[in-house]
Each structure stands twice: as structure tokens, then as C-alpha cells.
Scaffold this active site. Structure first.
Site, PDB file in Angstrom:
ATOM      1  N   GLU A  95     -34.927  -1.671  19.415  1.00 31.45           N
ATOM      2  CA  GLU A  95     -34.973  -2.983  18.766  1.00 31.45           C
ATOM      3  C   GLU A  95     -34.635  -2.882  17.280  1.00 31.45           C
ATOM      4  O   GLU A  95     -33.962  -3.759  16.730  1.00 31.45           O
ATOM      5  CB  GLU A  95     -36.354  -3.604  18.971  1.00 31.45           C
ATOM      6  CG  GLU A  95     -36.576  -4.067  20.409  1.00 31.45           C
ATOM      7  CD  GLU A  95     -38.005  -4.486  20.682  1.00 31.45           C
ATOM      8  OE1 GLU A  95     -38.216  -5.650  21.059  1.00 31.45           O
ATOM      9  OE2 GLU A  95     -38.917  -3.644  20.524  1.00 31.45           O
ATOM     10  N   GLU A 115     -40.256  -1.170  28.122  1.00 30.88           N
ATOM     11  CA  GLU A 115     -41.578  -1.792  28.004  1.00 30.88           C
ATOM     12  C   GLU A 115     -42.151  -2.249  29.339  1.00 30.88           C
ATOM     13  O   GLU A 115     -43.378  -2.258  29.528  1.00 30.88           O
ATOM     14  CB  GLU A 115     -41.507  -2.990  27.037  1.00 30.88           C
ATOM     15  CG  GLU A 115     -41.324  -2.618  25.575  1.00 30.88           C
ATOM     16  CD  GLU A 115     -39.868  -2.494  25.165  1.00 30.88           C
ATOM     17  OE1 GLU A 115     -39.605  -2.429  23.954  1.00 30.88           O
ATOM     18  OE2 GLU A 115     -38.989  -2.452  26.062  1.00 30.88           O
TER      19      GLU A 115
END
Length: 241
Positions: A95, A115
Site C-alpha cells: 500500500e 490481509e
């Protein structure tokens, strides 16, 4: 700079990185920022799971907001920010790379948003930036499966811009940074602004926005210098103003 923890992000490193970027942006001779990881195993292996597993829902949301501000700082920096991905770029590490202007990777690097394997979603901008970069379908597949992709595959799907041999990554990154730094920064910053802000507009408004910025270029000393140098057949001497 946490090689013992695969450079995972915790509150201290987030604060330190933000402060470092602030300081670099204040230096007029700094035009390009390179972010890379210490060691040869990881760029950033993600968030600090040992910390995250203790969080309440409110703490998780609040950290997401704090990290979001850091990544927005990177994305909107007047400097060009390049991620030199020298190893694992997973979860929050991927990210962070997505918030950079350019992403270069070593051949052994791996990227992903795993995730889902922890029962959560990418919460630091990944669902939005990844979809905008590689398309919603490919982004969903990466996030649904939690799978890592090699640097070569990341290049093929547009997640990164270049792949280099492991021992040459920083040399190539620095060469690219020097090339960008040699250009007129007034134009570089307007290009970055036009692309970033235009992505949030519909096409018609974005093209009008581009026209406005194009007009602003003609208020700068660099526009005059660049065109004079072109006709005088000499190298331009940029003033960054």
C-alpha cells in the site's frame, strides 16, 4: 529501518517516516525521494501484526486514518517519490508503494495484499489505489486470494514499472531519480498534480483542468527558458520557477 522485523510498519516508524518526508520537502535541492527497505529481504513486509492483534475496532480505524495521512503525504508531495522495492512488499508495504509515483523492483521482490488471510481487508488505501492502478478485477483477485506475485508478474499487470537485477536496483533507481531531478520542477509538479487530481474527476473536467495547468505553465520562467533554449539550440538552464 527495522530489518529484524522485515521493516514492518508500527506507530514509531510511521511517525518517523512522515517527519523525514516533511524535512526533505523543506530542502529546495531535494526534488526526488527514494523509499526502500533496510537489508535485502524486505521493502516493507506489512503492518506490525503483533501490534495489530491487540487493537480494538476504534484503534484499528484510528491507525488507518493516521497511516492514510502519511500515504496521502507521499502521494501529494511536491517531490517525486519512487519506491525501490528490494524484497517483500506485502500488505501495508504494498500500500505504501502504491502511494508512490513510481515503483521499481528487484527481481526477487514479491508483492501482495494478503490481509484476507488474517481475516481483515487492506485498510491503508489498498482497496482504492490498487484498483485504480491495475483495474478492479485484477485487484479483487489479488485481495480475494491473498496471493503474492513475483516482480515479473507485477510488471506484467502494471503494478510496478520496472524490474532490475537485485544488485542493480538502487543504481537504476538513482539514475531515474537524477533524470527526473534534472527537469524543470515547475513542470514536474504540474504533471503530478494534473494526473493525481485528474484521476478523481470525470474526463471532461479533467481535460479542462489540464488546460488550466497548461496555461499556468506560461507564467513560469522555466517555460520561457525551455522554449528559448530550444530555438537557440542550447541546453536549458532551469530555475525551477
Amino acid at each position: 529501518n527495522r530489518p529484524e522485523a522485515m521493516n514492518s510498519l508500527n506507530t514509531a516508524t510511521i511517525t518517523e517516516l512522515s517527519a523525514t518526508i516533511d524535512e526533505l520537502e523543506k530542502q529546495p535541492d531535494v526534488k526526488v525521494i527514494i523509499i526502500t527497505g533496510t537489508g535485502d529481504r524486505a521493502f516493507i513486509a506489512g503492518g506490525d501484526i503483533a501490534l495489530l492483534r491487540t487493537f480494538t475496532p476504534i484503534q484499528a480505524r484510528d491507525l488507518s486514518i493516521v497511516v492514510g495521512k502519511l500515504f496521502q503525504q507521499i502521494e501529494t508531495s511536491p517531490c517525486v517519490v519512487i519506491a525501490a522495492i528490494n524484497g517483500y512488499a506485502l500488505g501495508g508495504g504494498c500500500e505504501l508503494a502504491l502511494a508512490c509515483d513510481l515503483r521499481l523492483a528487484a527481481e526477487h521482490a514479491q508483492l501482495g495484499q494478503p490481509e484476507v488471510n488474517l481475516g481483515i481487508i487492506p485498510g491503508w488505501g489498498g482497496t482504492q489505489r490498487l484498483s485504480r492502478l491495475i483495474g478492479s478485477s485484477r485487484a479483487k483477485e489479488l485481495m480475494f486470494t491473498g496471493e503474492r506475485v513475483t516482480a515479473q508478474r507485477a510488471l506484467e499487470i502494471g503494478l510496478i514499472d520496472h524490474v532490475y537485477p537485485d544488485d542493480q536496483l538502487l543504481n537504476y533507481t538513482q539514475t531515474l531519480a537524477q533524470t527526473i531531478a534534472s527537469k524543470p520542477q515547475t513542470a514536474i509538479q504540474m504533471i503530478k498534480t494534473a494526473v493525481n487530481n485528474g484521476m478523481a474527476m470525470d474526463k471532461e473536467k479533467a481535460i479542462q483542468y489540464e488546460a488550466d495547468l497548461f496555461g499556468l505553465c506560461f507564467t513560469t520562467a522555466d517555460q520561457k527558458e525551455g522554449m528559448d533554449a530550444f530555438f537557440e539550440k542550447r541546453p536549458a538552464v532551469w530555475k525551477d520557477e
